[in-house]
Write an enzyme that holds these catalytic residues in place. Structure first.
Site, short mmCIF file in Angstrom:
data_model
loop_
_atom_site.label_atom_id
_atom_site.label_comp_id
_atom_site.label_asym_id
_atom_site.label_seq_id
_atom_site.Cartn_x
_atom_site.Cartn_y
_atom_site.Cartn_z
N SER A 84 0.71 -1.29 0.01
CA SER A 84 -0.10 -0.06 0.07
C SER A 84 0.91 1.19 -0.05
O SER A 84 0.37 2.36 -0.34
CB SER A 84 -0.97 0.07 1.25
OG SER A 84 -1.94 -1.02 1.04
N LYS A 87 0.46 3.55 -2.82
CA LYS A 87 -0.65 4.36 -2.83
C LYS A 87 -0.14 6.09 -3.09
O LYS A 87 -1.06 6.91 -3.28
CB LYS A 87 -1.73 4.29 -1.70
CG LYS A 87 -2.72 3.08 -1.88
CD LYS A 87 -3.42 3.16 -0.48
CE LYS A 87 -4.39 1.93 -0.79
NZ LYS A 87 -4.04 0.61 -0.44
N SER A 149 -6.25 4.16 3.73
CA SER A 149 -5.61 3.15 2.77
C SER A 149 -6.62 2.44 2.18
O SER A 149 -6.53 1.30 1.71
CB SER A 149 -4.85 2.03 3.58
OG SER A 149 -3.94 1.53 2.78
#
Length: 418
Positions: A84, A87, A149
Site C-alpha cells: 500500500s 498509494k 488506505s
C-alpha cells in the site's frame, strides 16, 4: 564516457572532455579532509560503535527532505513489492491533475462493482467502505485512500480518471513516475494489491515522498490526519508514527504477504525534516519500531551544513565554440548536506555535465549536477546552472575547438581499442 578532473575548491580549472565530464571538488571544511569518491553503495553507514545505525529491515533508507541528503541506506535499490505504500504514486498523480486543473476536488466518481468487490468490504482488505454505485467526491476518495488506505478509493480514482485501473497504472502512474525521475518503479494497479508489475525501491519511494512533501504542502496535510469517517464507519490512520514520534506527520504504511511490512514516514524536529522508508519486515510492530528508531537516530546524530552559498561558484564547465573557454556554474539555492554532529565526515563533490557545453549559453541554463559523497556513499545531488552569458566565439575559436575535440576523440577511441 565519464571523466574526472580533481581541482581544489578555490580552483575551477577544468580539462576539456567530450561527453560526460566530472569535475571533482575536494571539500575540506572541517569534516575530516579529502575522501576518494566511490560508486553509490547499498549498505549502511558507519559501524554502530562509531555512531552508525544498526538496522534490521531488509531494505531501508533515511534522507533529509530539504537537500535530499542520504543519512543511511541498506539495499536501497532492491526492487520489492511496495504494497500500500504504492498509494503514494496514486495520490501524486491525482495531486498533479488537481494542480494542473484537469481534476477538481469536487468532481465525483462512481464506485463501480469492480471497485466495491475488489477493494471494498467484500474483499476483506483495507477499505473506505464506499457504497456500491454511490458517487464520491475526489476529495473524499483521497481521504479514504490516504487515511484509511482504501483500496476501493484508489480503484475509483483510477477508473474515474483513466476509465480502467490497468490504463491508469500504465499511462498515468508509470508515465508520471518517469517524469519524476523514478526510473525503476513499475505499476500493475492503483493500490498495491498483489500484482507482478508492482515493484519499487525504497530509494524511489523516498524520492517520491520528498517530492510530494515539497510540491503539494496543502495536500500533504492529509497524511497527518489521524482519522476519517465514511459511511458512518470511523477509521484511524494506519501510520503508527503519528502517535509515537514528536513531529511525525506522514506518510503511508503497507503490507502484503509477498512484500512484508513496509512504511514511508516523515517527521520534523528543530526545523529539520527527515524521511524514512523500510520494507520487507516480517512483523508489524518491528516495522513501527524500526522506522521510529531510524528517525530518532537521524535527528540525534546529524545536522545540516552549507557547502556552497546561493550564487557561489561551484565549478566551471568547458565551453565549445564560445567567446569564453569555460562557464561558471552556480546554484540559486544553497547546496547543503547533512553531516554527523561533531564528526569527521569525509566529503567530496563532483560537478557532472555533458560537455563541452556548446555556445551560446544563457544565464540560468541548466548544465549538470553537483553530487556530494560522504565517505563511499552519495549523500546528495543538486542541479547546477550557468551563472553567466557565453556568446558564440569567432570562426577561428570554433575551428580550434573543433580540432581539439577531434584529436581528443581519436585519442580516446585508440585507448578504448587497447
Amino acid at each position: 564516457m565519464a571523466a574526472e578532473t580533481p581541482v581544489s575548491r578555490k580552483s575551477s580549472a577544468a580539462f576539456p572532455w567530450r561527453g560526460l565530464a566530472a569535475v571533482a571538488l575536494a571539500l575540506a571544511v572541517g569534516w575530516g579532509g579529502i575522501a576518494c569518491a566511490a560508486n553509490n553503495s547499498v549498505h549502511g553507514g558507519a559501524k554502530k560503535e562509531e555512531g552508525g545505525f544498526d538496522g534490521d529491515a531488509p531494505t531501508a533508507i533515511l534522507i533529509e527532505a530539504s537537500s535530499g541528503s542520504v543519512l543511511f541506506e541498506k539495499n536501497a535499490d532492491e526492487l520489492r513489492p511496495p504494497s500500500s505504500m504504492m498509494k503514494l504514486m496514486t495520490a501524486e498523480v491525482v495531486f498533479n491533475a488537481i494542480k494542473k486543473g484537469d481534476v477538481k476536488l469536487t468532481d465525483e466518481y462512481r464506485i463501480s462493482e469492480n471497485a466495491w468487490r475488489r477493494g471494498g468490504a467484500p474483499a476483506g482488505g483495507s477499505t473506505m467502505f464506499a457504497i456500491l454505485n454511490s458517487k464520491v467526491s475526489v476529495d473524499d476518495l483521497l481521504h479514504g485512500a490516504i487515511i484509511q488506505s482504501g483500496n476501493d478509493s484508489c480503484i475509483a480514482l483510477a477508473e474515474g480518471m483513466a476509465g480502467n485501473e490497468r490504463t491508469f497504472a500504465a499511462d498515468f502512474m508509470t508515465k508520471r513516475a518517469r517524469e519524476l525521475g523514478l526510473t525503476r518503479s513499475t505499476f500493475g494497479n492503483s493500490n498495491g494489491l498483489p500484482d507482478p508489475d508492482n515493484k519499487m525501491t525504497v530509494r524511489e519511494l523516498a524520492r517520491l515522498a520528498r517530492y510530494v512533501i515539497r510540491t503539494y504542502p496543502d495536500m500533504y496535510k492529509l497524511f497527518g490526519e489521524k482519522e476519517f469517517t465514511w459511511n458512518k464507519i470511523r477509521q484511524l490512520n494506519r501510520n503508527p508514527l503519528l502517535n509515537s514520534l514528536d513531529g511525525a506527520d506522514g506518510l503511508k504504511t503497507g503490507y502484503t504477504k509477498e512484500g512484508g511490512y513496509g512504511l514511508v514516514g516523515s517527521a520534523v524536529q528543530n526545523d529539520t525534516r527527515l524521511i524514512v522508508v523500510v520494507n520487507g519486515i516480517e512483523d508489524r510492530k518491528d516495522r513501527a519500531s524500526e522506522a521510529k528508531k531510524m528517525l530518532e537516530w537521524g535527528f540525534r546524530n546529524f545536522e545540516a551544513r552549507t557547502l556552497f552559498a546561493a550564487g557561489q561558484p561551484i565549478g566551471y564547465a568547458k565551453v565549445f565554440g564560445g567567446d569564453s573557454r569555460s562557464v561558471k556554474l552556480t546554484s540559486p539555492e544553497p547546496v547543503k548536506v547533512m553531516v554527523h554532529k561533531n564528526g569527521n565526515d569525509k566529503l567530496i563533490a563532483r560537478v557532472i555535465y555533458k560537455g563541452p557545453v556548446r555556445a551560446p549559453i544563457q544565464p540560468g541554463q541548466k548544465v549538470g549536477v553537483v553530487k556530494v559523497w560522504r565517505d563511499a556513499r552519495i549523500a546528495m545531488e543538486a542541479p547546477v546552472y550557468a551563472a553567466e552569458s557565453i556568446g558564440t566565439g569567432s570562426t577561428v575559436r570554433r575551428a580550434i575547438d573543433g580540432a581539439s575535440e577531434l584529436v581528443i576523440g581519436m585519442f580516446r577511441a585508440g585507448i578504448e581499442k587497447l
